[in-house]
Design a protein around this motif. Structure first.
Motif, PDB file in Angstrom:
ATOM      1  N   HIS A   1       0.972  -1.258  -0.113  1.00 45.61           N
ATOM      2  CA  HIS A   1      -0.457   0.719   0.508  1.00 45.61           C
ATOM      3  C   HIS A   1       0.687   1.058  -0.364  1.00 45.61           C
ATOM      4  N   GLY A   2       2.146   1.267  -0.110  1.00 49.03           N
ATOM      5  CA  GLY A   2       3.247   2.099  -0.452  1.00 49.03           C
ATOM      6  C   GLY A   2       3.973   1.484   0.519  1.00 49.03           C
ATOM      7  N   SER A   3       5.228   3.048   0.863  1.00 47.87           N
ATOM      8  CA  SER A   3       6.326   2.418   1.979  1.00 47.87           C
ATOM      9  C   SER A   3       5.976   3.307   3.231  1.00 47.87           C
ATOM     10  N   ILE A   4       6.206   1.370   4.545  1.00 46.97           N
ATOM     11  CA  ILE A   4       6.112   2.338   5.672  1.00 46.97           C
ATOM     12  C   ILE A   4       6.193   3.156   6.014  1.00 46.97           C
ATOM     13  N   GLU A   5       7.391   4.314   5.709  1.00 46.78           N
ATOM     14  CA  GLU A   5       7.673   5.223   6.222  1.00 46.78           C
ATOM     15  C   GLU A   5       6.337   6.889   5.582  1.00 46.78           C
ATOM     16  N   THR A   6       5.929   6.429   4.450  1.00 41.20           N
ATOM     17  CA  THR A   6       5.414   7.141   3.615  1.00 41.20           C
ATOM     18  C   THR A   6       3.371   6.828   4.984  1.00 41.20           C
ATOM     19  N   ILE A   7       3.159   6.208   4.973  1.00 40.80           N
ATOM     20  CA  ILE A   7       2.267   5.651   5.763  1.00 40.80           C
ATOM     21  C   ILE A   7       1.659   6.635   7.635  1.00 40.80           C
ATOM     22  N   THR A   8       2.905   5.924   7.904  1.00 41.20           N
ATOM     23  CA  THR A   8       3.264   6.062   9.035  1.00 41.20           C
ATOM     24  C   THR A   8       3.471   7.924   9.922  1.00 41.20           C
ATOM     25  N   GLN A   9       4.092   8.387   8.861  1.00 42.87           N
ATOM     26  CA  GLN A   9       4.017   9.875   8.692  1.00 42.87           C
ATOM     27  C   GLN A   9       2.383  10.437   8.990  1.00 42.87           C
ATOM     28  N   GLY A  10       1.824   9.847   8.881  1.00 45.67           N
ATOM     29  CA  GLY A  10      -0.136  10.139   8.492  1.00 45.67           C
ATOM     30  C   GLY A  10      -0.006  10.598  10.183  1.00 45.67           C
TER      31      GLY A  10
ATOM     32  N   GLU B   1     -11.453  14.152  22.987  1.00 43.04           N
ATOM     33  CA  GLU B   1     -10.134  15.546  23.816  1.00 43.04           C
ATOM     34  C   GLU B   1      -8.987  14.132  23.239  1.00 43.04           C
ATOM     35  N   LEU B   2      -8.812  13.705  22.834  1.00 44.99           N
ATOM     36  CA  LEU B   2      -7.948  12.805  22.328  1.00 44.99           C
ATOM     37  C   LEU B   2      -7.168  13.674  20.849  1.00 44.99           C
ATOM     38  N   THR B   3      -6.206  13.861  20.876  1.00 45.35           N
ATOM     39  CA  THR B   3      -5.412  14.387  19.183  1.00 45.35           C
ATOM     40  C   THR B   3      -5.469  13.380  18.355  1.00 45.35           C
ATOM     41  N   PHE B   4      -6.598  12.630  18.038  1.00 44.60           N
ATOM     42  CA  PHE B   4      -6.591  11.894  16.572  1.00 44.60           C
ATOM     43  C   PHE B   4      -5.488  12.727  15.046  1.00 44.60           C
ATOM     44  N   SER B   5      -4.730  12.241  14.620  1.00 42.31           N
ATOM     45  CA  SER B   5      -4.753  12.841  13.265  1.00 42.31           C
ATOM     46  C   SER B   5      -4.183  12.331  11.986  1.00 42.31           C
TER      47      SER B   5
END
Length: 54
Positions: free
Chosen positions: A22-31, A50-54
């Motif tokens: 689905h793409g590189s692990i680096e790109t996927i986890t940078q979100g 109140e949690l800070t999901f991005s």
């Protein structure tokens, strides 16, 4: 002599596992980056809103 259990075994053809990229692990986890708040920053039972999901 076969047992009753062996007679009722249904055999399926082996299907080789596959991997979907689905793409590189680096790109996927940078979100998830962009905040300095970690799990430990929030007390137990903090409401989801109140949690800070991005």
């Amino acid at each position: 002599m076969e047992s009753k259990l062996e007679q009722n075994v249904e055999k399926h053809e082996y299907e080789t596992p596959s991997l979907t990229v689905h793409g590189s692990i680096e790109t996927i986890t940078q979100g998830g980056s962009g905040t300095t708040a970690l799990d430990a920053s929030f007390p137990a039972h903090t409401p989801v809103g109140e949690l800070t999901f991005s």
